[in-house]
Design a protein around this motif. Structure first.
Motif, PDB file in Angstrom:
ATOM      1  N   ILE A  15       0.793  -1.110  -0.007  1.00  0.00           N
ATOM      2  CA  ILE A  15      -0.127  -0.018  -0.054  1.00  0.00           C
ATOM      3  C   ILE A  15       0.827   1.387  -0.143  1.00  0.00           C
ATOM      4  O   ILE A  15       1.973   1.238   0.566  1.00  0.00           O
ATOM      5  N   SER A  16       0.388   2.519  -0.565  1.00  0.00           N
ATOM      6  CA  SER A  16       1.077   3.679  -0.675  1.00  0.00           C
ATOM      7  C   SER A  16       0.148   4.809  -0.924  1.00  0.00           C
ATOM      8  O   SER A  16      -1.083   4.420  -1.340  1.00  0.00           O
ATOM      9  N   PRO A  17       0.393   5.952  -0.499  1.00  0.00           N
ATOM     10  CA  PRO A  17      -0.847   6.814  -0.447  1.00  0.00           C
ATOM     11  C   PRO A  17      -0.947   7.488  -2.017  1.00  0.00           C
ATOM     12  O   PRO A  17      -2.063   7.829  -2.307  1.00  0.00           O
ATOM     13  N   GLY A  18       0.124   6.995  -2.660  1.00  0.00           N
ATOM     14  CA  GLY A  18      -0.115   7.451  -4.054  1.00  0.00           C
ATOM     15  C   GLY A  18      -0.926   6.351  -5.222  1.00  0.00           C
ATOM     16  O   GLY A  18      -1.279   6.753  -6.394  1.00  0.00           O
ATOM     17  N   PRO A  22      -5.877   7.089  -5.808  1.00  0.00           N
ATOM     18  CA  PRO A  22      -5.899   7.740  -7.143  1.00  0.00           C
ATOM     19  C   PRO A  22      -6.308   6.445  -8.048  1.00  0.00           C
ATOM     20  O   PRO A  22      -6.861   6.585  -8.995  1.00  0.00           O
ATOM     21  N   GLN A  23      -5.694   5.417  -7.930  1.00  0.00           N
ATOM     22  CA  GLN A  23      -5.679   4.125  -8.624  1.00  0.00           C
ATOM     23  C   GLN A  23      -6.876   3.025  -8.048  1.00  0.00           C
ATOM     24  O   GLN A  23      -7.088   2.066  -8.567  1.00  0.00           O
ATOM     25  N   PHE A  24      -7.371   3.489  -6.901  1.00  0.00           N
ATOM     26  CA  PHE A  24      -8.584   2.811  -6.239  1.00  0.00           C
ATOM     27  C   PHE A  24      -7.994   1.390  -5.930  1.00  0.00           C
ATOM     28  O   PHE A  24      -8.803   0.053  -6.242  1.00  0.00           O
ATOM     29  N   ARG A  25      -6.967   1.163  -5.363  1.00  0.00           N
ATOM     30  CA  ARG A  25      -6.400  -0.177  -4.837  1.00  0.00           C
ATOM     31  C   ARG A  25      -6.816  -0.600  -3.289  1.00  0.00           C
ATOM     32  O   ARG A  25      -6.084  -0.517  -2.582  1.00  0.00           O
ATOM     33  N   ILE A  26      -8.311  -0.474  -3.515  1.00  0.00           N
ATOM     34  CA  ILE A  26      -8.774  -0.593  -1.954  1.00  0.00           C
ATOM     35  C   ILE A  26      -8.207  -1.923  -1.236  1.00  0.00           C
ATOM     36  O   ILE A  26      -8.027  -2.089   0.042  1.00  0.00           O
ATOM     37  N   TRP A  27      -8.085  -2.813  -2.055  1.00  0.00           N
ATOM     38  CA  TRP A  27      -7.792  -4.261  -1.596  1.00  0.00           C
ATOM     39  C   TRP A  27      -6.357  -4.172  -0.716  1.00  0.00           C
ATOM     40  O   TRP A  27      -6.100  -5.139  -0.137  1.00  0.00           O
ATOM     41  N   THR A  28      -5.594  -3.260  -1.178  1.00  0.00           N
ATOM     42  CA  THR A  28      -4.471  -3.299  -0.751  1.00  0.00           C
ATOM     43  C   THR A  28      -4.254  -2.902   0.886  1.00  0.00           C
ATOM     44  O   THR A  28      -3.269  -3.198   1.646  1.00  0.00           O
ATOM     45  N   ILE A  29      -5.438  -2.276   1.417  1.00  0.00           N
ATOM     46  CA  ILE A  29      -5.514  -2.174   2.980  1.00  0.00           C
ATOM     47  C   ILE A  29      -5.628  -3.602   3.615  1.00  0.00           C
ATOM     48  O   ILE A  29      -5.074  -3.805   4.690  1.00  0.00           O
ATOM     49  N   ILE A  81       0.300   5.260   5.713  1.00  0.00           N
ATOM     50  CA  ILE A  81       0.358   5.834   4.498  1.00  0.00           C
ATOM     51  C   ILE A  81      -0.382   7.263   4.746  1.00  0.00           C
ATOM     52  O   ILE A  81       0.037   8.391   4.042  1.00  0.00           O
ATOM     53  N   SER A  82      -1.111   7.468   5.823  1.00  0.00           N
ATOM     54  CA  SER A  82      -1.599   8.903   6.363  1.00  0.00           C
ATOM     55  C   SER A  82      -0.389   9.752   6.756  1.00  0.00           C
ATOM     56  O   SER A  82      -0.149  10.819   6.220  1.00  0.00           O
ATOM     57  N   VAL A  83       0.594   9.248   7.387  1.00  0.00           N
ATOM     58  CA  VAL A  83       1.708   9.742   7.892  1.00  0.00           C
ATOM     59  C   VAL A  83       2.544  10.262   6.833  1.00  0.00           C
ATOM     60  O   VAL A  83       3.099  11.318   6.690  1.00  0.00           O
TER      61      VAL A  83
END
Length: 331
Positions: A15-18, A22-29, A81-83
């Motif tokens: 997971i990464s902020p970028g 933007p790419q809607f990779r919600i599964w990475t959570i 990723i918020s930090v």
């Protein structure tokens, strides 16, 4: 780990902020917390999670342990990723925006905090040189990861995940986890031994203590945590006071019975022995006539209750009759 060996999949699992929104990779959570790029990290994660599960699951139950794992598994990547997004806004460096995070560093740190709560004084070093206990593990884990991050042996995202794992775990256990059973259930472990400062060495605890109050104030302000109030249970106080009074009365009764028993069992004093009446202790006797008469003494030990009469008569001797009786007191 095995899926990550496929080319192109690591970017789809971490997971990464970028790439999150933007790419809607919600599964990475969900996938970031279970993806490890190195085999030694996999072995370490499996071993420590197994130890934590064996220790905590019998105490909490399977449902509560699973809830605890899911909270750390989801919140740690999101906060990491918020930090990094805040750092990107502050410093405007694109590399911060696309810095990826994965691994179980937050979960392992959270398990260390939980074990500190349930068994803080359990020793982990069988030597007298370093008396390490479970309560020292969270702080030592953060220091160990920091040492490895300085020479870039580990990415700083692991350090960020470890620190956030400690904070998430302590916040949940301190304010939200249900304690007790039945109608007496309450939220959070508010004991002094589990304060935020207790996670640090005693020398720096006075400086760390305000941070716990700040976290509590933020949670109350956001209405995420109910305001705690100290409640005194009068019934419990009266029961405790009654117990103390009863114990004191029993102690006094025991002392009195012990003293009485000692007096009853004390051997009676033996009567004083009769003085010897031989020699100088013999009672003086009178005589009459021209010649003296002898005094015959009865052995009192044998004939103490029988008086004896002694007499003598004859020509040329004076008569003497004497009766010797035991005296009431020694003379």
């Amino acid at each position: 780990y095995l899926i990550g060996l496929i080319p192109g999949t690591p970017a789809q699992l971490s997971i990464s902020p970028g790439t999150l929104f933007p790419q809607f990779r919600i599964w990475t959570i969900l996938t970031a917390g279970v993806y490890e790029p190195h085999i030694w990290n996999v072995i370490l994660d499996v071993g420590l999670v197994f130890i934590g599960g064996v220790t905590l699951e019998p105490l909490w139950g399977g449902e509560e342990f699973l809830r605890f794992v899911l909270i750390l598994h989801i919140l740690t990547p999101v906060l990491v990723i918020s930090v990094y997004f805040v750092l990107y806004v502050a410093f405007r460096q694109v590399t911060l925006l696309f810095t990826s995070y994965s691994g179980m560093s937050g979960l392992l740190a959270g398990i260390a905090v939980a074990m500190k709560q349930v068994m803080p004084d359990q020793g982990i070093m069988p030597t007298n040189i370093l008396r390490l206990r479970v309560k020292h593990v969270p702080f030592l884990a953060v220091c160990f990861v920091l040492v490895l991050c300085l020479p870039k042996l580990l990415p700083f995202t692991v350090l960020c995940g470890t620190v956030l794992g400690v904070l998430i775990s302590w916040t949940y256990l301190r304010f939200f986890q249900w304690q007790g059973t039945g109608p007496d259930r309450y939220r959070g472990d508010h004991s002094q031994s589990f304060s935020f400062a207790s996670l640090f060495p005693e020398l720096v605890q006075p400086f760390i203590s305000p941070f716990g109050a700040i976290v509590y104030g933020i949670l109350v302000t956001l209405q995420l945590c109910p305001k705690q109030s100290q409640v005194v249970n009068i019934d419990q106080f009266n029961s405790t006071n009654k117990h103390l009074l009863t114990a004191d009365a029993q102690r006094r009764r025991h002392v009195a019975l012990k003293a009485l028993d000692a007096r009853l069992n004390k051997a009676p004093e033996e009567p004083e022995s009769w003085p010897s009446m031989e020699g100088s202790d013999a009672a003086p006797s009178g005589s009459s006539g021209k010649t003296g008469g002898g005094v015959h003494v009865i052995d009192i030990a044998e004939e103490s209750a029988v008086p004896a009469a002694v007499g003598s008569s004859g020509s040329g001797q004076g008569g003497l009759n004497a009766i010797v009786e035991p005296a009431e007191s020694a003379s």
